[in-house]
Design a protein around this motif. Structure first.
Motif, short mmCIF file in Angstrom:
data_model
loop_
_atom_site.label_atom_id
_atom_site.label_comp_id
_atom_site.label_asym_id
_atom_site.label_seq_id
_atom_site.Cartn_x
_atom_site.Cartn_y
_atom_site.Cartn_z
N GLN A 8 0.84 -1.19 0.00
CA GLN A 8 0.00 0.00 0.00
C GLN A 8 0.89 1.25 0.00
O GLN A 8 0.96 1.99 0.98
N LEU A 10 0.56 4.10 -1.18
CA LEU A 10 -0.12 5.38 -1.05
C LEU A 10 -0.80 5.55 0.31
O LEU A 10 -1.35 6.62 0.59
N ALA A 11 -0.78 4.54 1.13
CA ALA A 11 -1.45 4.62 2.44
C ALA A 11 -0.86 5.75 3.27
O ALA A 11 0.36 5.83 3.47
N PHE A 32 -8.33 5.98 -5.05
CA PHE A 32 -7.21 6.30 -4.16
C PHE A 32 -7.59 6.11 -2.69
O PHE A 32 -6.76 5.71 -1.87
N ARG A 35 -7.00 2.77 -1.57
CA ARG A 35 -5.58 2.49 -1.37
C ARG A 35 -5.04 3.17 -0.12
O ARG A 35 -3.84 3.18 0.10
N GLU A 226 -9.73 3.11 -11.93
CA GLU A 226 -8.95 2.05 -11.30
C GLU A 226 -7.64 1.83 -12.06
O GLU A 226 -6.59 1.66 -11.44
N ALA A 229 -5.36 4.86 -11.28
CA ALA A 229 -4.84 4.82 -9.91
C ALA A 229 -3.74 3.77 -9.78
O ALA A 229 -2.72 4.00 -9.11
N ALA A 230 -3.94 2.61 -10.40
CA ALA A 230 -2.92 1.56 -10.34
C ALA A 230 -1.63 2.02 -11.02
O ALA A 230 -0.53 1.76 -10.53
N GLN A 233 0.10 4.64 -8.80
CA GLN A 233 0.73 3.98 -7.66
C GLN A 233 2.11 3.45 -8.05
O GLN A 233 3.04 3.43 -7.23
#
Length: 297
Positions: A8, A10-11, A32, A35, A226, A229-230, A233
């Motif tokens: 993760q 982006l956490a 996001f 994530r 999606e 965002a992937a 990341q």
């Protein structure tokens, strides 16, 4: 680096999304959020932004701001940092479109498309670049198939998307040695208010209908978001949705003469059936951008 950080990345990090009130922007906020990111949602529609923020699970905040306003965006960037921390990822997604013959277009509407899509992208990058330099972050610029292949009756949109592609390439080269990544998202027709409004106009509906079958397919906003965002990341240099758009890159130089050849025969036929008229800015987001231009306060 811990296993959780790798899983993760982006956490707990601050992600900024412009044009987040609806469409791809709102879908990106959800992607996001899933994530574990903290979200800063920017756009012109304050109530809609707050509504999107209310659906998210992690720390988030929204700011009503015009991406073409340098001073307002710089102030918003400071507020984002104070509220959520320095941005690690910025998605320059805000965009509008209009259609119709260039000769009959409203100069102010045509210019507004360029201002929001191209100038707004540059203003966004400038406002958040200090944060991205500090965090060695990543900027994702949302472009379009229109950046690679021009289309008649969409001159402002095509010009603006070709412009943001070129801007992103230049910025990537300029910032690479400073650890900031810049990616470009090439997306095709997506199920948003803008596209649904475009289909209400016969000329744009017919124009899309004459594209090859894969090129005229409309994709769900959540599916597109999606994929973006992937890619963000992973700090990808480019992302294509749908994936077949990547195949357009090697042959893009051949597209303008092909489009011109087809348009020479098809546009007169279409015009006999459906008078060509300027559409104005498309969708609810377009109307918000139009209102913002007329009443900046």
């Amino acid at each position: 680096m811990s296993t959780r950080t790798r899983a993760q990345p982006l956490a707990g990090r601050t992600v900024v999304v412009t044009g987040a009130a609806r469409g791809v922007g709102a879908a990106l906020a959800r992607a996001f959020d899933a994530r574990g990111a903290r979200l800063a949602l920017l756009g012109l529609e304050g109530p809609r932004l707050a509504e999107v923020a209310g659906t998210l699970h992690h720390d988030c905040a929204s700011w009503e701001v015009d991406v073409t306003d340098d001073a307002a965006m710089a102030d918003t960037a400071r507020r984002v940092t104070a509220r959520l921390g320095q941005a690690s990822l910025v998605v320059s997604n805000a965009g509008v479109a209009e259609g119709g013959p260039f000769a009959e277009s409203d100069p102010q509407v045509w210019r507004r498309v360029i201002e929001v899509n191209l100038v707004g992208s540059a203003v966004t990058a400038r406002a958040f670049l200090p944060d991205l330099l500090d965090t060695r972050g990543y900027l994702l610029q949302v472009a379009s198939l229109a950046a690679m292949g021009t289309a008649p009756l969409m001159s402002a949109y095509c010009a603006s998307k070709a412009g943001v592609e070129s801007f992103a390439h230049a910025l990537r080269a300029e910032l690479a040695h400073r650890g900031v990544g810049v990616g470009i998202a090439y997306i095709n027709w997506t199920d948003t208010d803008m596209i649904r409004d475009a289909d209400r106009h016969a000329v744009l509906r017919e124009l899309r209908a004459h594209m090859p079958a894969p090129a005229r397919k409309v994709y769900p906003a959540d599916q597109v978001a999606e994929r973006l965002a992937a890619a963000a990341q992973r700090r990808k240099a480019s992302v294509y949705v749908p994936a077949w758009l990547r195949a357009v890159q090697p042959v893009r130089a051949f597209l303008p003469p092909v489009v011109t050849r087809v348009a020479r025969t098809e546009l007169p036929r279409l015009e006999r059936a459906v008078p060509f008229e300027a559409t104005g800015l498309l969708g609810a987001g377009g109307r918000a951008a139009d209102d913002g231009a007329r009443d900046p306060a």
